[in-house]
Design a protein around this motif. Structure first.
Motif, short mmCIF file in Angstrom:
data_model
loop_
_atom_site.label_atom_id
_atom_site.label_comp_id
_atom_site.label_asym_id
_atom_site.label_seq_id
_atom_site.Cartn_x
_atom_site.Cartn_y
_atom_site.Cartn_z
N PRO B 291 3.40 11.87 8.54
CA PRO B 291 2.01 11.46 8.68
C PRO B 291 1.54 11.52 10.13
N GLU B 295 -2.81 7.82 10.48
CA GLU B 295 -2.61 7.43 9.09
C GLU B 295 -1.22 6.86 8.86
N PRO B 297 1.60 4.74 7.61
CA PRO B 297 1.67 3.89 6.41
C PRO B 297 2.07 2.46 6.77
N SER B 298 1.70 1.54 5.92
CA SER B 298 2.09 0.15 6.12
C SER B 298 3.57 0.00 5.75
N ARG B 301 7.51 3.06 7.48
CA ARG B 301 6.65 4.24 7.67
C ARG B 301 7.08 5.42 6.80
N HIS B 303 8.02 5.08 3.59
CA HIS B 303 8.08 4.70 2.18
C HIS B 303 7.42 5.72 1.24
N ASP B 304 6.35 6.37 1.70
CA ASP B 304 5.69 7.27 0.74
C ASP B 304 6.41 8.61 0.57
N THR B 309 12.03 4.19 -2.75
CA THR B 309 11.06 3.18 -2.37
C THR B 309 11.09 1.96 -3.30
N ARG B 314 6.70 -1.12 0.92
CA ARG B 314 5.29 -0.80 1.11
C ARG B 314 4.59 -1.83 1.98
#
Lengths: 328, 340
Positions: B291, B295, B297-298, B301, B303-304, B309, B314
């Motif tokens: 990313p 952007e 991620p929460s 970093r 996790h997506d 996961t 998250r």
């Protein structure tokens, strides 16, 4: 530079040989252009009063003006090849002698202008680049824009109005004072005082150009990767500015000196006229008025040769500054 | 992975002197209109003396910004260190005054760039530029002899002294880059993708050179690369970086043998599957792509993109857990969350 000595001279010689046809072309074009212009040198010579037709014919013959244009051009080129620039209609002396007699004064004016304007423009450009976006930078950029836009004949008159008429600090025109006969150093001082305003007028545009160019090329260099790399090696910012920045900025600045040499020549014709400076520029202006074609052609030829030489010197200096440039 | 000779344990098994480089809680930010991006957020990164430490990650993971942070010098005025400390041979590069940092750069730490062609002034000879560096750092004695000897050390002839950058090949220029990093005899070299822009055959030579010099001089090297092959070849320790953070670190041997973080596992799988292709990009055997800084991620970093996961990934950032002698920032290794 590898083996610069020999290749340098060969390169210079080659360039000179290459410019010979160019000079010939310049002579032909100048000659034809001048003869296209309205007005008759003989009328200008004799004046407005009615002269006998026979006398006019005699004068015409005397100067060879009765021959055809092509014939006159061939004669002219032939004379130039023998180092003969012709005879001034107006001053009744050989053109070469006339121009050389005034050349020194013009050169003093031009060289002073180039040195002064380059120094000031470099200084302003360096300061503007070093403190980019500061008020000083904005002032320098603003000055450069205005300075570039003001025509020389107008800035010259403004300078006369302010410093000679209003303030009375400096003489408005001439080469030296006519009322007091200075001698020795005092004479040079007097001439220098007379030079201040013409040099200022002539410098303005040049300072503006040099400032803008120094500023932009310095900013570009200071942001380049190799400057970042030099900083990672611990080279201090001031040293980077003077050693790396200015070296890279030198090439475009030299281009400007070479390229705008022609503008300084043209500008000096205007400035010499406005300030009554008895140099080649003023002679050119007077020759146009007097339809003094040989003088005019002689000046144009010498200026053309000077421009070619200055450009040659510029190209040679490039190769000294930048080792990537080869004489090819 | 073939095991490579490691030196780290042989030299100072117990009595550890202070490391040459110790980064703690470093946050580097880039200020753009309206907000501040954080390309680097490193909790701890240590380079012990005499060792080669790798930072590995995809492009965009903040590796180069980490290198610039160490010198506290950035190619753009928008970047700066937000907070943290960087102890370089005992001096904190974050709090030191600029004139002190200038003295340290190039003298206590040498930097080697990926873009060798752009790291030297094109109109000044190589010798003059190396001399400039030596003299700037007050090393006037036998400066020319010193430059010639370091050129010799990196395998260049004395003739290179009077050459200009455009007259040298890529491999030669990168040798000059290494010579410049070495010329002041620094204890640490930071090499940012030193072989990436070179031909494959030249890559091997430069790597050999770095290895030899490291051993001869007992240098510390921080090697930044996307190439796991290089890490295996010359590094002792390795830090795996993802979107500005360290996700796993440990000895090269252990990381290659049994990576604990899913991202490292993906990197290694990707590396082994494309080794023969020789491409510059890491082929990550992981879905998706890294990313951007805008952007992030929460939670974790990664996790997506992670195949394992869990809910907590998250929302919460994982801390480091010790797994088989490695440190991995992953909830999988938290006893409360791992479900076997």
């Amino acid at each position: 530079m590898s083996g610069s000595g020999m290749s340098l001279w060969r390169y210079a010689a080659l360039r000179i040989v290459q410019s010979l046809p160019l000079i010939l072309g310049i002579i032909v074009i100048n000659f034809l252009l001048i003869n296209l212009a309205p007005g008759d040198p003989v009328t200008a010579l004799i004046g407005e009063f009615p002269a006998p037709a026979e006398y006019i014919e005699t004068v015409r013959e005397q100067f060879g003006l009765d021959q055809s244009l092509g014939m006159r051009m061939l004669t002219y080129i032939g004379n130039i090849l023998q180092g003969e620039l012709g005879f001034s209609f107006n001053y009744r002396v050989p053109v070469l002698e006339l121009v050389l007699g005034r050349l020194g004064r013009t050169l003093v004016l031009m060289i002073t202008t180039i040195v002064f304007a380059t120094a000031v423009g470099l200084g302003l450009g360096i300061m503007a680049a070093k403190w980019k976006d500061s008020p000083l930078d904005k002032l320098a950029v603003g000055f450069a824009t205005v300075g570039y836009s003001i025509p020389v004949f107008w800035s010259g008159q403004l300078l006369i109005l302010l410093f000679a008429v209003r303030l009375g600090w400096l003489p408005s025109s001439g080469l030296r004072s006519t009322r007091i006969a200075y001698e020795g150093f005092a004479l040079y001082g007097d001439m220098a005082r007379h030079m201040i305003l013409p040099v200022l007028a002539l410098s303005l545009r040049y300072i503006a150009l040099t400032t803008r160019l120094t500023r932009s090329s310095l900013i570009e260099t200071l942001n380049s990767d190799y400057v970042v790399a030099a900083r990672t090696r611990g080279i201090p910012a001031t040293r980077i500015l003077w050693n790396h920045g200015l070296r890279a900025a030198a090439t475009p600045i030299i281009t400007i000196i070479g390229y705008h040499f022609t503008f300084i020549v043209a500008g000096s014709a205007l400035v010499e006229t406005v300030f009554g400076w008895p140099g080649v520029g003023r002679l050119m202006y007077e020759s146009i008025g007097a339809r003094d074609y040989p003088t005019l052609l002689g000046i144009l030829l010498m200026v053309s040769i000077a421009v070619i030489i200055v450009n040659l010197i510029t190209d040679i200096v490039y190769a000294f500054i930048d080792p990537r440039i080869k004489y090819d | 992975m073939s095991s490579t000779p490691h030196t780290q344990t042989e030299m100072n098994p117990q009595a550890r002197p202070e490391p040459i480089l110790d980064i703690q809680n470093l946050i580097t930010e880039i200020r753009v209109p309206g907000r501040s991006l954080r390309p680097v957020e490193i909790e701890r990164l240590v380079v012990p003396r005499g060792q080669v430490v790798g930072i590995v990650g995809e492009s965009g993971s903040g590796k180069s910004m980490t290198a610039y942070s160490i010198l506290n010098l950035f190619p753009t005025a928008a970047a700066r260190i937000h907070s943290g400390s960087i102890l370089l041979d005992g001096v904190d590069m974050v709090t030191a005054r600029e004139n002190e940092r200038v003295r340290i750069r190039g003298d206590k730490v040498g930097m080697v760039f990926q873009d060798y062609a752009m790291s030297f002034n094109p109109v000044i000879s190589i010798g003059k530029q190396l001399m400039e560096q030596l003299l700037t750092h007050g090393r006037h004695e036998n400066a020319k002899a010193k430059v010639l000897s370091v050129l010799n050390e990196v395998g260049l002839s004395a003739e290179v002294f009077s050459r200009y950058p455009h007259e040298l090949s890529g491999g030669m220029l990168q040798r000059v880059g290494i010579a410049s990093a070495l010329v002041c005899d620094p204890p640490l070299i930071v090499a940012d993708e030193p072989t990436t822009a070179l031909d494959v055959t030249v890559q091997a030579q430069i790597l050999e050179l770095l290895k030899r010099i490291q051993q001869e001089r007992n240098l510390s090297i921080l090697l930044i690369t996307h190439d796991l092959g290089i890490v295996a070849e010359i590094c002792d320790l390795v830090y795996v970086m993802y979107v500005g953070q360290i996700v796993e670190h440990g000895t090269v041997h252990k990381i290659f043998k049994s990576p604990a973080h899913p991202y490292t596992q993906g990197l290694l799988q990707g590396a082994s599957s494309v080794q023969s292709v020789g491409t510059h990009e890491i082929r990550v055997a992981i879905q998706g792509s890294i990313p951007g800084l805008t952007e992030i991620p929460s939670g974790c970093r990664f996790h997506d993109r992670c195949p394992y996961t869990m809910d907590i990934c998250r929302t919460q950032e994982p801390g480091f857990y010790e797994v088989n002698g490695l440190q991995a920032a992953c909830w999988l290794h938290d006893p409360e969350h791992s479900h076997g």
